[in-house]
Scaffold this active site. Structure first.
Site, mmCIF file in Angstrom:
data_model
loop_
_atom_site.group_PDB
_atom_site.id
_atom_site.type_symbol
_atom_site.label_atom_id
_atom_site.label_comp_id
_atom_site.label_asym_id
_atom_site.label_seq_id
_atom_site.Cartn_x
_atom_site.Cartn_y
_atom_site.Cartn_z
ATOM 1 N N LYS A 15 0.810 -1.216 0.000
ATOM 2 C CA LYS A 15 0.000 0.000 0.000
ATOM 3 C C LYS A 15 0.849 1.273 0.000
ATOM 4 C CE LYS A 15 -2.230 0.507 3.875
ATOM 5 N NZ LYS A 15 -1.794 1.614 4.736
ATOM 6 N N ARG A 90 -8.605 5.024 10.044
ATOM 7 C CA ARG A 90 -8.578 3.599 10.388
ATOM 8 C C ARG A 90 -9.931 3.108 10.884
ATOM 9 N NH1 ARG A 90 -3.511 1.169 10.851
ATOM 10 N NH2 ARG A 90 -1.793 2.668 10.739
ATOM 11 N N ARG A 129 12.214 -14.244 7.344
ATOM 12 C CA ARG A 129 13.587 -13.751 7.463
ATOM 13 C C ARG A 129 14.269 -14.453 8.638
ATOM 14 N NH1 ARG A 129 15.037 -7.696 7.032
ATOM 15 N NH2 ARG A 129 14.231 -7.705 9.153
ATOM 16 N N ARG A 162 13.574 -13.271 14.361
ATOM 17 C CA ARG A 162 13.044 -12.210 15.214
ATOM 18 C C ARG A 162 11.541 -12.411 15.319
ATOM 19 N NH1 ARG A 162 17.034 -8.381 15.760
ATOM 20 N NH2 ARG A 162 18.579 -8.367 14.084
ATOM 21 N N ARG A 173 -0.779 -9.941 12.771
ATOM 22 C CA ARG A 173 -0.823 -8.533 12.321
ATOM 23 C C ARG A 173 -1.851 -8.346 11.214
ATOM 24 N NH1 ARG A 173 4.652 -6.804 10.142
ATOM 25 N NH2 ARG A 173 3.534 -5.006 9.306
#
Ligand code: ZN
Length: 219
Positions: A15, A90, A129, A162, A173
């Site tokens: 986005k 939002r 990652r 992480r 999320r």
């Protein structure tokens, strides 16, 4: 009349990148609420100082502060042709505030592109990652895998993930975003302003689709 566009889309859908490309192509200002917060805090504006107090306490910044920041931003001269809003509103309450704000300029939100992609695609872009414990070298299980699983190619150290790079964290999320944004999507759909854009294609293909969908607004 100026053109005002609200960009919606879950984490990983691109986005922010699309907002930037669209701003360059259309000559509209790009207002990223995250950047605006950082700018106000860095410059220690009255609103930035107030926002910082909430952030330091671990509290959510109240709508009134965010809305005042957006109002101040919309008054700058680069917004005269219009703006692309990225990260704000939002909630339907914020969308109502934006509506009233734009009415002050005798204007309105014209279109709301909602960029989507399957969850698995978003997760593969955002997660996976692996970081080397000794020197922070970074690998990616799909795009740049180490020769041996869990071991750094460069120094043989152990690789770890992480918290933010774990698939579970990324999924959460995305779900939180979609749940929180659902009422806002319904709000703009009801006003007949929502346009769905397929985010599961190459960056330039997404921007071509976006540009075409917004043609009547930005020209
Ligand atoms: Zn390493």
């Amino acid at each position: 009349m100026a053109a005002f566009i609200v960009m919606l889309g879950p984490p990983g859908v691109g986005k922010g990148t699309q907002a930037k490309i669209l701003a360059e192509k259309s000559g509209l200002a790009h207002i990223s609420s995250g950047d605006l917060f950082r700018e106000n805090i860095k410059n220690q504006t009255a609103l930035g100082i107030k926002a910082q107090e909430y952030i330091n306490r671990g509290d959510l910044v109240p709508d009134a502060i965010t809305i005042d920041m957006i109002r101040e931003r919309l008054k700058r001269s680069d917004c005269r042709p219009g703006a692309i809003l990225d990260g704000f509103p939002r909630t339907p309450a914020q969308a109502e505030a934006l509506k009233r704000m734009l009415e002050e300029f005798e204007d309105q939100v014209d279109q709301v592109p909602f960029i989507t992609a399957p969850e698995a695609v978003l997760v593969s872009r955002l997660a996976g990652r692996w970081t080397c414990k000794a020197h922070g070298h970074v690998f990616h299980e799909t795009f740049n895998p180490p020769r041996k699983n869990g071991v750094c190619d460069l120094d043989g150290s152990e690789l770890f993930q992480r918290e933010d790079d774990k698939a579970e964290t990324v999924k959460r999320r995305i779900q939180v975003y979609l749940e929180q944004t659902e009422p806002l999507i319904a709000y703009y759909r009801k006003m007949d302003k929502l346009v769905e854009i397929n985010g599961n294609q190459a960056v330039d293909e997404v921007s071509a689709e976006l540009f075409q969908a917004l043609e009547s607004t930005i020209q």
